[in-house]
Design a protein around this motif. Structure first.
Motif, short mmCIF file in Angstrom:
data_model
loop_
_atom_site.label_atom_id
_atom_site.label_comp_id
_atom_site.label_asym_id
_atom_site.label_seq_id
_atom_site.Cartn_x
_atom_site.Cartn_y
_atom_site.Cartn_z
N ILE A 43 0.83 -1.20 0.00
CA ILE A 43 0.00 0.00 0.00
C ILE A 43 0.87 1.25 0.00
N ASP A 44 0.46 2.24 -0.77
CA ASP A 44 1.14 3.54 -0.82
C ASP A 44 0.94 4.24 0.52
N VAL A 45 2.01 4.74 1.13
CA VAL A 45 1.91 5.39 2.43
C VAL A 45 1.18 6.73 2.31
N ALA A 46 1.46 7.49 1.25
CA ALA A 46 0.86 8.81 1.08
C ALA A 46 -0.62 8.74 0.69
N ASP A 47 -1.02 7.68 0.00
CA ASP A 47 -2.41 7.51 -0.43
C ASP A 47 -2.80 6.06 -0.19
N THR A 48 -3.37 5.79 0.99
CA THR A 48 -3.65 4.42 1.38
C THR A 48 -4.76 3.75 0.56
N SER A 49 -5.37 4.49 -0.35
CA SER A 49 -6.35 3.86 -1.23
C SER A 49 -5.66 3.13 -2.39
N ILE A 50 -4.35 3.34 -2.55
CA ILE A 50 -3.60 2.69 -3.62
C ILE A 50 -3.02 1.37 -3.10
N HIS A 51 -3.54 0.28 -3.65
CA HIS A 51 -3.05 -1.06 -3.33
C HIS A 51 -2.34 -1.58 -4.57
N TYR A 52 -1.01 -1.64 -4.51
CA TYR A 52 -0.23 -2.06 -5.68
C TYR A 52 -0.46 -3.52 -6.05
N GLU A 53 -0.89 -4.31 -5.08
CA GLU A 53 -1.23 -5.71 -5.34
C GLU A 53 -2.28 -5.79 -6.45
N ASP A 54 -3.21 -4.84 -6.48
CA ASP A 54 -4.29 -4.82 -7.47
C ASP A 54 -3.81 -4.37 -8.85
N MET A 55 -2.57 -3.94 -8.97
CA MET A 55 -2.06 -3.39 -10.24
C MET A 55 -1.20 -4.37 -11.03
N ARG A 56 -1.20 -5.64 -10.62
CA ARG A 56 -0.46 -6.64 -11.39
C ARG A 56 -1.03 -6.69 -12.81
N PRO A 57 -0.16 -6.72 -13.83
CA PRO A 57 -0.70 -6.83 -15.20
C PRO A 57 -1.37 -8.18 -15.47
#
Length: 188
Positions: A43-57
């Motif tokens: 998760i992005d610290v500055a914007d906790t709504s961003i979950h990088y796990e969900d951005m896998r291609p």
């Protein structure tokens, strides 16, 4: 024909009657099941709504993380009772994170201490293939500036449940490659 002496046979009977304990003295019927890792989130610290796990291609691709960004890694690790029941509220000790560019060789990886969040401070999220929210009880903050652009880094974690095989490591070299790839990140 029987090659064991009556004394040896009696010793084997007594060992079986005592629960056939292993070399650590733990009876076979009371083996401590190892803990299991059931998920992780980035998760992005500055914007906790961003979950990088969900951005896998794609499902088994590495998690893409932006350069020079603070991210929190959260892990869901759980222990089991001797009866096999999941213990949601048991905190494992000495959790560590390891990063390596080789999915099977972590010998040069420097262990990084993870924070134990406990239920009160847990990050709640969904493990892969689940819609049920569970507590991610362990976390660590990472600055992605430490990663070489374009390289894939594989993640391993360890924790101690006090059992005979502790500390336990996930994934290990016997884990299928598609699960190992789930535990990887890349900074484009």
């Amino acid at each position: 024909y029987d090659t064991l002496t009556p004394g040896e046979l009696e010793a084997i009977r007594q060992w079986i009657d005592a629960g056939a304990p292993n070399v650590y003295g733990v009876p076979a019927n009371a083996l401590d099941p190892p803990p299991v890792a059931v998920g992780w989130d980035v998760i992005d610290v500055a914007d906790t709504s961003i979950h990088y796990e969900d951005m896998r291609p794609e499902l088994t691709a590495s998690i893409p993380v932006p350069r020079d960004t603070e991210v929190d890694f959260y892990f869901a690790l759980f222990d089991f009772s001797l009866d096999g029941d999941l213990l949601w509220d048991v905190v494992l000790s000495d959790p560590k994170l390891y990063l390596s560019e080789d999915p099977y060789d972590f010998s040069a990886a420097v262990p990084m201490d993870m924070d134990v969040l406990g239920l009160a401070g847990a990050h709640w999220g969904n493990p892969l293939f689940s819609t049920v929210s569970i507590p991610f009880l362990y976390g660590i903050r990472i600055n992605t500036g430490m990663f070489v652009p374009g390289r894939t880094y594989f993640v391993r974690i360890s924790a101690d449940d006090g059992g005979p095989s502790s500390p336990n490591i996930w994934p290990d070299n016997g884990t299928p490659s598609y699960l190992i790839s789930l535990m990887s990140i890349v900074a484009p």
